[in-house]
Design a protein around this motif. Structure first.
Motif, PDB file in Angstrom:
ATOM      1  N   LEU A 128       1.024  -0.995   0.677  1.00 15.74           N
ATOM      2  CA  LEU A 128       0.412  -0.060  -0.079  1.00 15.74           C
ATOM      3  C   LEU A 128       0.342   0.842   0.710  1.00 15.74           C
ATOM      4  O   LEU A 128       1.894   1.047   0.563  1.00 15.74           O
ATOM      5  N   ASP A 129       0.281   2.361  -0.087  1.00 12.85           N
ATOM      6  CA  ASP A 129       0.722   3.454  -0.781  1.00 12.85           C
ATOM      7  C   ASP A 129       0.813   4.021   0.777  1.00 12.85           C
ATOM      8  O   ASP A 129      -0.136   3.601   1.395  1.00 12.85           O
ATOM      9  N   GLU A 130       1.827   4.317   1.354  1.00 13.35           N
ATOM     10  CA  GLU A 130       2.326   5.472   2.361  1.00 13.35           C
ATOM     11  C   GLU A 130       1.164   6.051   2.809  1.00 13.35           C
ATOM     12  O   GLU A 130       0.714   6.866   1.693  1.00 13.35           O
ATOM     13  N   GLY A 131       0.480   6.400   4.230  1.00 12.99           N
ATOM     14  CA  GLY A 131      -0.479   7.936   4.250  1.00 12.99           C
ATOM     15  C   GLY A 131      -1.799   7.072   5.305  1.00 12.99           C
ATOM     16  O   GLY A 131      -2.228   7.708   5.476  1.00 12.99           O
ATOM     17  N   THR A 132      -1.916   6.089   4.556  1.00  7.80           N
ATOM     18  CA  THR A 132      -3.690   5.382   4.859  1.00  7.80           C
ATOM     19  C   THR A 132      -3.936   4.431   6.317  1.00  7.80           C
ATOM     20  O   THR A 132      -4.824   4.336   6.998  1.00  7.80           O
TER      21      THR A 132
END
Length: 152
Positions: free
Chosen positions: A107-111
């Motif tokens: 997953l992309d960072e931040g969520t």
């Protein structure tokens, strides 16, 4: 291993994909991800920790033609990975053929705010799945008060 409804947990749209960027997807899931750490032969080799979602919560944005699929033994699980970089960022699990197993490390960072990891004895799959029937429910949609909740 208890399954819990998304009620009371914040659901967000996560994005992710493979290393080279050829495969990209979005998945709607909780900010707290309940992952499975399976010790079956392929999960051990690939360090395949994953969380489960209904197929309707997953959308492949690009890269369908960049995917190749590996199956073995019962051919129930569909291990999809990028033809270019070899990363498996999601797959169709044997225990949840109606859902998607997503790798939180793709997953992309931040969520994702928290990752909880549960062991699963995949070496003894048939016995283990009987001991933990709630895992099969994690890819189910449940209607509650005319709204759809996703089981986790």
């Amino acid at each position: 291993m208890n399954s819990s409804s998304s009620a009371g947990t914040k659901r967000v749209k996560h994005t992710g994909g493979c290393h080279c960027g050829a495969v990209r997807y979005e998945v709607t899931a909780s900010t707290t991800l309940q992952t499975i750490d399976c010790n079956c032969s392929i999960c051990t080799k690939k360090q395949n920790r994953h969380f489960l979602v209904p197929s309707s919560s997953f959308k492949l944005l690009k890269g369908h033609d960049s995917l190749t699929t590996y199956t073995f033994n019962t051919h129930g699980a569909k291990h999809n990975f990028c033809k270019t970089c070899g990363v498996q960022s999601f797959f169709i699990p044997r225990m949840n053929p109606d859902g998607i197993g997503v790798m939180p490390h793709c997953l992309d960072e931040g969520t994702a705010q928290k990752i909880i990891t549960e062991p699963f004895d995949g070496k003894n799959w048939e016995v283990s799945i009987k001991k933990h029937p709630s895992l099969k429910e994690r890819s189910k949609e449940v209607t509650v008060d005319n709204r759809i909740d996703i089981m986790y």
